[in-house]
Design an enzyme around this catalytic site. Structure first.
Site: not given
Ligand SMILES: *Cc1c(COP(=O)(O)O)cnc(C)c1O
Length: 823
Positions: A492, A717
Site C-alpha cells: 500500500k 524565509y
Molecule cells: C499496513 C498494515 C500491515 C503492515 O504493518 P507493518 O507494521 O508495516 O508491518 C498489516 N496489516 C494491515 C491490515 C495493515 O494495514
C-alpha cells in the site's frame, strides 16, 4: 567448465548413488534454476534447498525443458513419471556436493588462481585486476559479486579450458564458511582487502572474523595486505610464514611502498620496490577507497611479475566503476537497465536474467558492444546469438567490429555501428516507446553516454532502492516463519514510498503469496503493470466494485452493510468474488465486532456469491512490550471469533493476524499467513533485530549552489537561520514538496555529504533547503547529498521530529525518481 564429465564420473567424484537410464550425455553446464539453460541436453540441474524455495520442487518442470541429469537429495522421492527418462545422482546434501564438484573442477585448472577476501572492495579489486592482467593473460573471473557458498562453485564452473588465470572472490557471513570456500578455490595468490570495524552478525568478535577470513589463504604462496591495517598484519604474521607475506604501505617499512599524491581529479602513486627501483603510476581518481583498491591491484600485478609500464597501460583505461545493474526510468515510458560495465558472456547472462525478471514492456531492446571475451570469436558470438534467441530479444543495436558478425544472422530487427559516437549521432529517441532497454557494453565503449541520453531527465533528487536488500529482508522474515506459512506483503501507499510496480514485481520473483494495497486504484495499477499475484484491497469503496471484478482484486469486507452492498453487486453481475473479513479486536478502525458475528453468519449463508478467502485482525501495539497483554488479548479474541465463523462454513479460509512487529514478537500466532510491511522496507520497529535488516532505500540529492556568508547574515524565509559566525552554506535540491519534512528546519535535521554531517539551517523551503557546511572545505557545488540511507537511520530521523519511520517513507513525493538496483 574445464572438462565435461559423464554422470557416472560425477557420481564417482561425489561418491553418490546413480539411478535412471544408462549412457547419459556429457555434462558441460551446471544450473541451479531454470534460467539460461542453453543446452539442456548437456546440463546438470542441482536441486538446492534455499530460504525462498526448494529446487526439488522444480525438477519436473526443468526436465520438461530438456534437462536429463539431476543432482538431488537422498530424501527426494523420484516421481515415477520421470524415473525412466532422467538420471538422478543422489547425495545427502546437494550444496556440499555442488562444492565438491567445483573443487574437482578446480583441480583440473592449471593456471594460478587469485583469491580475494575482505569486508569491502572485493568485487572492484577483482574487476580491475582482471582488466590489468587481461592485457597479458586469458582471465576467468567470478561474475559480479558471486562470492558465497553457492556463488563460488558457480564461478569455478565458469573457468574454461582456454583460461590461463582465474580471479575469484570469497565472502562469508559466519564461522566455518571460509574453510569450505578455501577448499574449493585453493588460491596461490591471496589478497586480504581490508576488514570492516562494524560488528558483523554471525561473528562474536573482530578477532574471530579476521581469523575466519584468513583461512582462505592456507594454500597461498603469496598473501597481499596493507600494512596500515594493523590487525590484519598482526594476524597474518602470527599464522603464516613471513616469506609468504607481501605488504604494501603508504609509508616506508613494507615490501612495496606506494605513496599517493592527489591532484585535482587524479592521483599519482609513487612506487618504491624492494630493490629500491621506482616508478610513478597515474590513476584517474582521488577517493580513499579507490586508491586503496587500486594499490592492492598494483601490488598483485607486480607480485605476478608484470611490467609496471604494462600495468600503467591498463590503468589508463580504468574508471571509478559502478558495478551495479541499475533500473532507471527512460524516455517515452521506457525502462533502462544500465549495465555499462560488462565485458564478458558471464556478465551478459546475468544482465539478461535481470532483464527477464522485469515486468513486461512492449519490446525487449538490447544495446550491446563487442564482448572482451577470449577464445574463438565466432564461437563466442554463436553463444551470444543463442542467448538472444533464448531471451526473446526483439531488437538489437550492436556497436563494434566483432558484434557486427551477427549482422544478417538474427531473426529480428537490428542496427550495427562501428563505434559509440556513430551510434550517438544516429540515435533517434522517438524510436523507443514503452520498451525495456538493456544497455550493456565493455567499459572502453563508454556506453554511459547512451544511458544519459536515454534517461528521462532526472531532477537532482532520487530515491535509490536496493533490491538485494529487499530480498535479504524478505528472507530474514521467512526464517522467522514455518516453511508453510504464507506471506502477504503490504505494498500500500506506493509500497511504503518505494514504488509499487517494481517492488511488487520483485516480490513476485521471490514467490511471495499475496500482496495488499489500500485502495482499488492501487490494485488496478499493479494489474496494469503485469503483476499476477493475488491482491487484497484493504479499503475498497462502492464506486470501485466493477474494477475489483474486472481486475481480479480481492476486497476486504468489514461490516454487515458493506457485505450486503458487495453481495448485491455480485448477485446482479452474476459473479462470485473472493473476499477477506477484517475482524476488529481492538484497533477500532474498520472491522466486524463481536456483536456483528451473528449478522455476518446469516449474510454468509444468504450470499454464497462472496467466498471468504481469509479472516484477519490487525494488532495495535505488537511492537511495544507495554501492550503485551493487550496484544495477547486481541489474538485470543481473534481466535475465538474466527473459530465461530469457520465452524459455520463448509470450507476453511486462511487466518492471519501478524504485521512485521508481530512476526518478531508473536511467531506462535503466525497461523496460515502473516502480513509483512515496514520490516521488508528495512525498519525493525520492535528494535530487537535492528542489525539484521538492511535499509532498502537511499534518498539523495545534489548541491545546487554554495554561498560564503558573514556573521549575522540570515538564511531563508522569515530569517529563521542566522550565521553565528562567518561560514559557508549550501542550497540542496530538495524541499517539503519532495517529502523533506518541514519539521527538519533550523537544525532539527541534518544530511550527509562525503560522510560528514551538515545541519539544516533556516526553514526548509518548498523545493529547496539550506544546510550549514562551515568548516567542511572540500564540499563543492554538484556534490551528492544523502538525506537518508544505510548511513543515516530513518528511526533516528523520525524521532528528531517526533514522528515514525512509516511517515518519512511514505511522504517521498512521486516527483522524486525511483531507481532500482542489484548490487
Ligand atoms: C499496513 C498494515 C500491515 C503492515 O504493518 P507493518 O507494521 O508495516 O508491518 C498489516 N496489516 C494491515 C491490515 C495493515 O494495514
Amino acid at each position: 567448465m574445464i572438462q565435461s564429465l559423464t554422470s557416472e564420473q560425477i557420481a564417482i567424484v561425489l561418491e553418490a548413488n546413480l539411478t535412471g537410464k544408462a549412457d547419459g550425455p556429457l555434462v558441460s553446464q551446471i544450473v541451479i534454476d531454470s534460467r539460461n539453460i542453453l543446452q539442456p541436453e548437456n546440463a546438470l540441474f542441482v536441486a538446492l534447498k534455499g530460504a525462498k524455495f526448494d529446487g526439488h520442487d522444480f525438477i519436473e518442470e526443468i526436465h520438461a525443458l530438456g534437462v536429463n541429469v539431476f543432482l538431488v537429495s537422498t530424501h527426494y522421492k523420484i516421481p515415477s513419471k520421470i524415473s525412466k527418462s532422467a538420471i538422478f545422482i543422489q547425495v545427502e546434501d546437494t550444496k556440499q556436493a555442488l562444492q565438491k564438484l567445483a573443487a574437482y573442477q578446480r583441480h583440473l585448472f592449471q593456471g594460478p588462481l587469485i583469491g580475494i577476501t575482505g569486508s569491502n572492495g572485493k568485487t572492484i579489486i577483482k574487476e580491475w585486476l582482471g582488466q590489468i592482467l587481461g592485457q597479458q593473460y586469458a582471465v576467468a573471473k567470478s561474475p559480479k559479486s558471486y562470492n558465497s557458498q553457492v556463488g563460488v562453485p558457480l564461478s569455478v564452473f565458469g573457468i574454461e579450458a582456454g583460461h590461463q588465470l582465474a580471479i575469484m572472490e570469497a565472502g562469508i557471513s559466519r564461522p566455518q564458511e571460509m574453510e569450505k570456500l578455501a577448499n574449493i578455490l585453493k588460491p596461490q595468490l591471496g589478497i586480504f582487502a581490508n576488514i570492516g570495524t562494524a560488528h558483523e552478525e554471525g561473528f562474536d568478535s573482530m578477532e574471530q572474523k579476521l581469523a575466519e577470513k584468513a583461512k582462505l589463504f592456507e594454500s597461498c604462496r603469496f598473501i597481499i595486505y596493507r600494512k596500515e591495517h594493523a590487525k590484519i598484519g598482526q594476524h597474518l604474521i602470527s599464522v603464516f610464514e613471513s616469506e609468504k607475506l607481501v605488504s604494501w604501505s603508504d609509508g616506508i617499512g613494507a615490501d612495496y611502498v606506494l605513496t599517493v599524491k592527489k591532484e585535482e581529479d587524479k592521483s599519482k602513486i609513487l612506487l618504491i620496490r624492494p630493490d629500491m627501483s621506482v616508478f610513478t603510476f597515474h590513476v584517474p581518481f582521488t577517493d580513499e577507497a579507490s586508491l586503496e583498491n587500486i594499490r592492492h591491484v598494483i601490488t598483485a600485478a607486480l607480485t605476478l611479475g608484470m611490467d609496471p609500464k604494462l600495468i600503467q597501460e591498463g590503468l589508463n583505461h580504468l574508471k571509478a566503476v559502478d558495478m551495479r545493474l541499475t533500473l532507471k526510468p527512460g524516455v517515452n515510458q521506457s525502462l533502462i537497465i544500465d549495465d555499462t560495465y560488462n565485458n564478458d558472456l558471464a556478465g551478459l547472462r546475468l544482465a539478461l536474467d535481470f532483464m527477464a525478471a522485469q515486468r513486461p514492456k512492449k519490446r525487449k531492446i538490447l544495446i550491446i558492444s563487442d564482448l572482451l571475451q577470449i577464445g574463438d570469436i565466432s564461437q563466442v558470438y554463436e553463444e551470444v546469438q543463442k542467448l538472444l534467441n533464448y531471451h526473446n530479444i526483439d531488437f538489437l543495436i550492436g556497436v563494434g567490429e566483432d558484434i557486427g558478425s551477427l549482422q544478417g544472422r538474427l531473426g529480428f530487427g537490428s542496427q550495427f555501428y562501428r563505434d559509440t559516437e556513430e551510434l550517438l549521432r544516429n540515435l533517434d529517441l522517438e524510436f523507443f516507446d514503452n520498451d525495456l532497454i538493456l544497455v550493456t557494453g565493455a567499459r572502453k565503449f563508454g556506453f554511459e553516454a547512451i544511458v544519459n541520453l536515454l534517461q528521462q531527465r532526472i531532477h537532482g533528487t532520487t530515491l535509490e532502492i536496493n533490491l538485494n536488500a529487499l530480498t535479504h529482508n524478505y528472507n530474514f522474515f521467512k526464517t522467522k516463519l514455518l516453511p508453510q506459512t504464507k506471506v502477504m506483503v503490504m505494498v500500500k501507499a506506493f509500497a511504503y514510498g518505494g514504488g509499487a510496480a517494481e517492488i511488487a514485481n520483485h516480490l513476485q520473483q521471490l514467490k511471495a503469496d499475496y500482496l495488499a494495497v489500500a485502495y482499488t486504484d492501487e490494485g488496478v495499477a499493479l494489474r496494469k503493470e503485469g503483476i499476477r499475484l493475488p491482491i487484497m484491497v484493504l479499503n475498497p469503496v462502492q464506486e470501485s466494485f466493477i474494477h475489483l471484478q474486472q481486475y481480479d482484486l480481492e476486497p476486504v469486507v468489514y461490516s454487515p452493510p458493506f457485505f450486503r452492498e458487495l453481495a448485491k453487486f455480485c448477485h446482479v453481475q452474476q459473479t462470485v468474488m473472493k473476499v477477506h473479513l477484517d475482524l476488529d479486536t481492538g484497533m477500532h478502525r474498520l472491522g466486524f465486532e463481536e456483536q456483528h458475528i451473528a449478522d455476518l453468519l446469516e449474510l454468509i449463508q444468504k450470499y454464497p456469491q462472496l467466498q471468504i478467502g481469509s479472516l484477519y485482525t490487525h494488532l495495535v501495539g505488537a511492537d511495544e512490550e507495554i501492550h503485551h497483554d493487550f496484544t495477547v488479548g486481541q489474538l485470543k479474541l481473534f481466535m475465538s471469533m474466527a473459530d465461530e465463523i469457520v465452524s459455520k462454513l463448509d470450507y476453511v479460509p486462511l487466518r492471519h493476524a501478524l504485521n512485521s512487529a508481530g512476526i518478531i514478537r508473536f511467531p506462535e500466532y503466525q497461523l496460515d499467513m502473516v502480513r509483512l510491511g515496514i520490516g521488508l522496507y528495512g525498519v525493525e520497529v520492535s528494535g530487537r533485530f535492528d542489525s539484521h535488516l538492511k535499509p532498502i532505500s537511499t534518498l539523495k540529492t545534489t548541491i545546487s549552489q554554495i554561498k560564503s556568508l558573514s556573521k549575522g547574515d540570515t538564511i531563508g524565509y522569515s530569517r529563521k537561520g542566522v550565521m553565528d559566525q562567518a561560514g559557508r552554506i549550501a542550497t540542496i535540491a530538495i524541499g517539503y514538496a519532495d517529502g523533506y519534512d518541514r519539521r527538519f528546519s533550523n537544525g532539527k535535521g541534518y544530511v550527509l555529504i562525503h560522510g560528514k554531517k551538515a545541519p539544516v539551517i533556516g526553514n526548509v523551503c518548498m523545493d529547496m533547503a539550506m544546510i550549514d557546511i562551515s568548516g567542511l572545505d572540500e564540499i563543492k557545488e554538484g556534490d551528492e547529498v544523502v538525506i537518508y540511507g544505510p548511513t543515516i537511520s530513518l528511526k533516528e530521523l523520525a524521532e528528531r521530529i517526533g514522528t515514525i519511520p512509516y511517515e518519512l517513507l511514505t511522504n517521498i513525493s512521486s516527483r522524486v525518481k525511483r531507481v532500482y538496483y542489484l548490487d
